[in-house]
Scaffold this active site. Structure first.
Site, PDB file in Angstrom:
ATOM      1  N   ALA A 154       0.813  -1.211   0.000  1.00  0.00           N
ATOM      2  CA  ALA A 154       0.000   0.000   0.000  1.00  0.00           C
ATOM      3  C   ALA A 154       0.854   1.271   0.000  1.00  0.00           C
ATOM      4  O   ALA A 154       0.331   2.368  -0.136  1.00  0.00           O
ATOM      5  CB  ALA A 154      -0.933   0.014   1.208  1.00  0.00           C
ATOM      6  N   CYS A 155       2.151   1.127   0.134  1.00  0.00           N
ATOM      7  CA  CYS A 155       3.073   2.264   0.239  1.00  0.00           C
ATOM      8  C   CYS A 155       3.765   2.494  -1.103  1.00  0.00           C
ATOM      9  O   CYS A 155       4.426   1.598  -1.633  1.00  0.00           O
ATOM     10  CB  CYS A 155       4.100   1.980   1.328  1.00  0.00           C
ATOM     11  SG  CYS A 155       5.462   3.172   1.397  1.00  0.00           S
ATOM     12  N   GLY A 156       3.644   3.707  -1.639  1.00  0.00           N
ATOM     13  CA  GLY A 156       4.266   4.036  -2.917  1.00  0.00           C
ATOM     14  C   GLY A 156       5.777   3.912  -2.891  1.00  0.00           C
ATOM     15  O   GLY A 156       6.382   3.415  -3.851  1.00  0.00           O
ATOM     16  N   ARG A 179       6.533   0.245  -3.039  1.00  0.00           N
ATOM     17  CA  ARG A 179       6.287  -0.282  -4.393  1.00  0.00           C
ATOM     18  C   ARG A 179       7.394   0.135  -5.355  1.00  0.00           C
ATOM     19  O   ARG A 179       7.876  -0.665  -6.163  1.00  0.00           O
ATOM     20  CB  ARG A 179       4.932   0.196  -4.927  1.00  0.00           C
ATOM     21  CG  ARG A 179       3.738  -0.454  -4.272  1.00  0.00           C
ATOM     22  CD  ARG A 179       2.444  -0.160  -5.026  1.00  0.00           C
ATOM     23  NE  ARG A 179       2.202   1.248  -5.257  1.00  0.00           N
ATOM     24  CZ  ARG A 179       1.555   2.059  -4.435  1.00  0.00           C
ATOM     25  NH1 ARG A 179       1.082   1.599  -3.282  1.00  0.00           N
ATOM     26  NH2 ARG A 179       1.363   3.330  -4.751  1.00  0.00           N
TER      27      ARG A 179
END
Length: 139
Positions: free
Chosen positions: A10-12, A15
């Site tokens: 969920a963390c850019g 990712r």
């Protein structure tokens, strides 16, 4: 060559870091630490490898940090580890371990310093920013 990423999909930043590792031609072991939290001993080992304190690993944004009052210096490292065990989201991410070291990769391109390959071709992050590898690695 073993590369592990403690990842939150969920963390850019997480990712982007994972994508950058794969862009370098490495398929890492991906530990989704919210589903499979590291043990206290694993966290201690990661902290020792990174040269960070427990407090430096804490994430404030998007976590119960404020409501738990973790900004108060009264909490000991052991108590902070208890909080991380109860709320793994408090562990900042992504943490990456490679043969060249372990690092909290914020920003995501910080992973380049510990990748055991390189130089990595230019990489475009989710937001369009282009990352260029300078070839600087830890030795």
């Amino acid at each position: 060559m073993s590369v592990t990423i403690f990842h939150n999909p969920a963390c850019g930043t997480s990712r982007n870091t994972l994508a950058l590792i794969r862009h370098a031609g490495i398929e890492p072991d991906v530990v989704e630490y919210l589903k499979t939290p590291p043990s206290r001993e694993q966290i201690r080992q990661l902290l020792a490898e990174m040269g960070l304190s427990v407090r430096e690993l804490l994430r404030e944004k998007g976590t119960p940090y404020g409501e738990l009052g973790l900004g108060d210096p009264k909490w000991t490292d052991e108590q902070l580890l208890d909080f991380i065990q109860q709320h793994p989201i408090l562990m900042n991410r992504p943490v990456v371990r490679t043969p060249l070291g372990t690092r909290l990769c914020r920003p995501s391109e910080a992973v380049l310093e510990i990748l055991p390959v390189g130089p990595v071709p230019p990489f475009t992050k989710e937001d369009g920013e282009v990352v260029r590898d300078t070839g600087t690695r830890r030795s």
